[in-house]
Write an enzyme that holds these catalytic residues in place. Sequence first.
Site, PDB file in Angstrom:
ATOM      1  N   PHE A 133       0.853  -1.180   0.000  1.00  0.00           N
ATOM      2  CA  PHE A 133       0.000   0.000   0.000  1.00  0.00           C
ATOM      3  C   PHE A 133       0.889   1.230   0.000  1.00  0.00           C
ATOM      4  O   PHE A 133       1.527   1.538   1.014  1.00  0.00           O
ATOM      5  CB  PHE A 133      -0.901  -0.038   1.232  1.00  0.00           C
ATOM      6  N   PRO A 138       8.785  10.144   1.299  1.00  0.00           N
ATOM      7  CA  PRO A 138       9.930  10.593   2.095  1.00  0.00           C
ATOM      8  C   PRO A 138       9.700  11.915   2.815  1.00  0.00           C
ATOM      9  O   PRO A 138      10.156  12.091   3.949  1.00  0.00           O
ATOM     10  CB  PRO A 138      11.043  10.716   1.047  1.00  0.00           C
ATOM     11  N   GLY A 141       4.838  12.133   5.496  1.00  0.00           N
ATOM     12  CA  GLY A 141       4.357  10.989   6.257  1.00  0.00           C
ATOM     13  C   GLY A 141       3.049  11.323   6.947  1.00  0.00           C
ATOM     14  O   GLY A 141       1.980  10.866   6.555  1.00  0.00           O
ATOM     15  N   SER A 142       3.133  12.185   7.966  1.00  0.00           N
ATOM     16  CA  SER A 142       1.933  12.563   8.713  1.00  0.00           C
ATOM     17  C   SER A 142       1.020  13.491   7.930  1.00  0.00           C
ATOM     18  O   SER A 142      -0.146  13.662   8.290  1.00  0.00           O
ATOM     19  CB  SER A 142       2.332  13.248  10.035  1.00  0.00           C
ATOM     20  N   LEU A 243      -6.788   3.493   5.921  1.00  0.00           N
ATOM     21  CA  LEU A 243      -6.012   3.564   7.156  1.00  0.00           C
ATOM     22  C   LEU A 243      -6.898   3.394   8.372  1.00  0.00           C
ATOM     23  O   LEU A 243      -6.522   2.716   9.347  1.00  0.00           O
ATOM     24  CB  LEU A 243      -5.265   4.899   7.234  1.00  0.00           C
ATOM     25  N   GLY A 345      14.862  -7.839  34.438  1.00  0.00           N
ATOM     26  CA  GLY A 345      16.223  -7.383  34.650  1.00  0.00           C
ATOM     27  C   GLY A 345      17.072  -7.547  33.406  1.00  0.00           C
ATOM     28  O   GLY A 345      16.615  -7.363  32.274  1.00  0.00           O
ATOM     29  N   GLU A 369       1.110   4.575  10.791  1.00  0.00           N
ATOM     30  CA  GLU A 369      -0.328   4.802  10.623  1.00  0.00           C
ATOM     31  C   GLU A 369      -0.859   5.830  11.617  1.00  0.00           C
ATOM     32  O   GLU A 369      -1.899   5.668  12.228  1.00  0.00           O
ATOM     33  CB  GLU A 369      -1.092   3.481  10.705  1.00  0.00           C
ATOM     34  N   PHE A 389      -4.391  21.277  12.785  1.00  0.00           N
ATOM     35  CA  PHE A 389      -3.578  20.915  11.621  1.00  0.00           C
ATOM     36  C   PHE A 389      -3.459  22.085  10.644  1.00  0.00           C
ATOM     37  O   PHE A 389      -2.588  22.087   9.793  1.00  0.00           O
ATOM     38  CB  PHE A 389      -4.210  19.740  10.867  1.00  0.00           C
TER      39      PHE A 389
END
Length: 391
Positions: A133, A138, A141-142, A243, A345, A369, A389
């Site tokens: 998909f 590059p 993204g968001s 998405l 540990g 995503e 946004f």
Amino acid sequence: MGVRPLDLLDLDGLLSDEEREVRALARRVADEHVRPGVAEWYENGSAPIRDLAAAFGKAGLFGMHLTGHGLAGSSSVALGLACMELEAADSGVRSLVSVQGSLVMYAIWRYGSEEQKDRWLPELAAGREIGCFGLAEPDHGSDPTGMSTRARQEGGDWILDGVKTWILNAAIADVSIVWAKAEKGVTGFVVPAGTPGLRTRDMGSKMSLRASSTGEILLDGVRLPESARLPGARSLMAPLSCLTEARLSIIWGVLGAARDCLDATLDYAASREQFGRPISGFQLTQAKLADMAVELQKGFLLALHLGRLRDGQDRPLRPEQISVGKLNNVREALRIARQCRTILGGNGILRDYPVMRHAGNLESVLTYEGTSEIHQLSIGQKLTGLNAFAR
């Protein structure tokens, strides 16, 4: 002997017989095909993806929530439970099912032509072919609104140029769903492997999701016929709806990683002795275990609620609803993995135990995503009515 974490509230009673059967099937598949080799795959940075795809396809795990074309039409909850069992083995392996079924197959199922559905859905469902998909880039993204990949018409054909990155199975896919900006908005295309101008490149040196294949899609003058276009996809809302569909699998899946960490830690703490008794008998250890078990069950109830909402309507969940689930469950799963590591540990970093591998994987799930910040803004926008946004 104590109870297992998800047994505290008798949560199984909230599931149907069919849902429990699907969960049991997915657990058997994970136990047989994933657990025996996954630690080595992770260490080596490779996995037998085609063998896994064949096994998952035979079990009916790809696109199991979709209908028609020989697909099972199972509930979203059943799919979620399957993803929980697969991610209890490994997040990268669960991602194969999410991408194949809830991104690639869903895009074709919802937005494709009948010819596209007939050609691709049966092969993808059976695991004979693998899809990827292509949305992220590059530099974008968001913010997919800044997409640089372009599609232009030339005669009766389409010409695609651009680069997609962080694409699961890009380098081995038989078909790519590629999203591009066209004159009239974002458009999706079904691009078979071997199409002239299409190249892929594997991204090595990953420190997370190492039992999976991640790569780039490079498009240089890729010429496609009109029949390759997804006719129902007319805007950015199309890939975003895919998405949303896939994120529900993530919301369920990370619970499996957290549960596996907690199960391993409970077993370890019962056998590991310090100061003359098992460390599970110390108050601080029990406080950690109790808090983790509570968060695991809260996450399960949230995932179940969202799954039931999805099954009760013919449309995807609202973005802010999915954001609540992904923000909470991934964040808490990662906290559980990190806390479990403290109980183990130094042994917690060994491949003999799954905790560090799950923690490393969840670092990627936290940001793919939709990063936590993006999901916080989605929720914040719904709460305030203000779009943070906006430029």
